[in-house]
Design a protein around this motif. Structure first.
Motif, short mmCIF file in Angstrom:
data_model
loop_
_atom_site.label_atom_id
_atom_site.label_comp_id
_atom_site.label_asym_id
_atom_site.label_seq_id
_atom_site.Cartn_x
_atom_site.Cartn_y
_atom_site.Cartn_z
N ASP A 195 0.80 -1.22 0.00
CA ASP A 195 0.00 0.00 0.00
C ASP A 195 0.84 1.27 0.00
O ASP A 195 0.35 2.35 0.33
CB ASP A 195 -0.97 0.03 1.19
CG ASP A 195 -2.14 0.97 0.93
OD1 ASP A 195 -2.60 1.04 -0.24
OD2 ASP A 195 -2.59 1.66 1.87
N GLY A 243 2.95 4.33 -1.86
CA GLY A 243 2.95 5.07 -3.11
C GLY A 243 4.35 5.08 -3.70
O GLY A 243 5.27 5.63 -3.10
N LEU A 292 4.09 -3.58 -7.83
CA LEU A 292 2.64 -3.82 -7.90
C LEU A 292 2.29 -5.18 -7.31
O LEU A 292 1.33 -5.32 -6.55
CB LEU A 292 2.17 -3.73 -9.35
CG LEU A 292 2.07 -2.32 -9.93
CD1 LEU A 292 2.02 -2.37 -11.45
CD2 LEU A 292 0.85 -1.59 -9.37
N ARG A 311 1.06 0.86 -4.78
CA ARG A 311 0.38 1.67 -5.79
C ARG A 311 1.46 2.40 -6.57
O ARG A 311 2.29 3.07 -5.96
CB ARG A 311 -0.58 2.66 -5.12
CG ARG A 311 -1.72 1.95 -4.37
CD ARG A 311 -2.50 2.90 -3.48
NE ARG A 311 -1.70 3.37 -2.35
CZ ARG A 311 -1.27 4.61 -2.20
NH1 ARG A 311 -1.57 5.53 -3.11
NH2 ARG A 311 -0.55 4.94 -1.14
N ALA A 346 -0.67 0.35 -13.81
CA ALA A 346 -0.03 1.46 -13.12
C ALA A 346 -0.59 2.77 -13.69
O ALA A 346 -1.40 2.78 -14.61
CB ALA A 346 1.49 1.39 -13.28
N TYR A 347 -0.13 3.88 -13.14
CA TYR A 347 -0.55 5.20 -13.58
C TYR A 347 0.63 5.87 -14.26
O TYR A 347 1.72 5.94 -13.70
CB TYR A 347 -1.01 6.03 -12.38
CG TYR A 347 -1.57 7.39 -12.74
CD1 TYR A 347 -2.87 7.52 -13.25
CD2 TYR A 347 -0.82 8.54 -12.55
CE1 TYR A 347 -3.38 8.76 -13.56
CE2 TYR A 347 -1.33 9.80 -12.85
CZ TYR A 347 -2.61 9.90 -13.37
OH TYR A 347 -3.13 11.14 -13.68
N LEU A 402 -1.25 9.61 -5.96
CA LEU A 402 -1.00 8.61 -4.91
C LEU A 402 -1.43 9.07 -3.52
O LEU A 402 -1.58 8.26 -2.61
CB LEU A 402 0.49 8.26 -4.87
CG LEU A 402 1.08 7.60 -6.12
CD1 LEU A 402 2.61 7.56 -6.02
CD2 LEU A 402 0.52 6.19 -6.31
#
Length: 265
Positions: free
Chosen positions: A6, A8, A27, A32, A52-53, A76
């Motif tokens: 969890d 960022g 991941l 995240r 993912a971002y 995040l």
């Protein structure tokens, strides 16, 4: 893996290669993840595949680093782990122009400095953070035929060590990743020295990522996916003159003109 669960995480240079593998491993560990690269199209494809971002940005500039940190923080809710993986080779020897040297310095050294400058103050005021520098075995030893890469990767190793020495007791963990031969674009573009890079085994990016996560779990600063690199570094420090003579012998091998077909017969 509780160290990343969890959290960022931001990974630069993550459209492919080691960066993509690190993002995927984070991941899988429950993090995240924001992925970054200069190649926006390839990055977006990677982000979609991994879940993912994506934040395309040029980490060789102050503005690019600032934008990446701002957008990543917004997505995040805060950056806990920074993986400075972006890196370039570029240039060979004394003929390399100043512009190429400067570009290598901006990407391989100053990207780490600029990111730390923005992240560390907030981490000191909060719950700490984790900073990863992807350097190279070339930063501990030297890479034949690649002066800008070797010099700037030495700088990256030195900055990681300085950062750890300065802030490690204040809740900031620093890891310096120094692989040798890895099946990436840098290896595939290494030309004559490919054999030298792969002499101790050619690792996959996933194997390098696994070594990093193991080091994070164990709290180790120096991450050597190729254990032989530790032996080389000890030999270099123990007798530098002998080490340099050995490197000269390697260089002479690459300086020698190729033998003719008749000579090889």
């Amino acid at each position: 893996m509780e160290a990343l669960r969890d959290k960022g995480v931001v990974v630069t240079g993550a459209a492919g290669g080691i960066g993509r593998a690190i993002a995927e491993a984070c991941l899988a560990a429950g993090a995240r993840v924001v992925v970054n690269d200069l190649d926006a199209e390839r990055l977006l494809a990677t982000a979609t595949e991994l879940g993912a971002y994506a934040v395309p940005a040029d980490v060789s500039t102050s503005d690019g680093i600032a934008a990446l940190i701002e957008l990543s923080t917004a997505h995040l809710g805060g950056i806990d782990v920074w993986v400075g993986n972006a890196g370039i080779q570029g240039g060979l020897g004394l003929e390399t122009p100043d512009e190429t040297w400067q570009r290598a310095h901006e990407v391989n050294v100053m990207a780490h400095v600029r990111a730390a400058r923005l992240l560390v103050p907030a981490w000191l005021e909060g719950r700490g953070g984790r900073f990863v520098v992807t350097a190279s075995a070339a930063g501990l030893l030297t890479m034949i035929g690649a002066a800008p890469y070797s010099v700037t990767k030495h700088g990256a190793v030195a900055f990681a060590e300085w950062l750890a020495a300065t802030y490690g007791h204040r809740g900031i963990d620093v890891h310096c990743l120094c692989p040798q031969g890895v099946d990436t674009a840098i290896y595939r573009n290494a030309g004559e020295v490919q054999g030298l890079l792969a002499a101790d085994g050619l690792l996959t990016p996933a194997e390098v990522a696994a070594a990093l996560l193991e080091a994070i779990e164990q709290g180790r600063h120096q991450v050597l996916p190729h254990p032989q690199v530790r032996e080389y570094a000890v030999a270099r420090a123990t007798d530098t003159d002998a080490w340099v003579r050995g490197m000269q012998r390697l260089q002479r091998r690459y300086d020698a003109p190729p033998r003719s077909t008749e000579e090889n017969a």
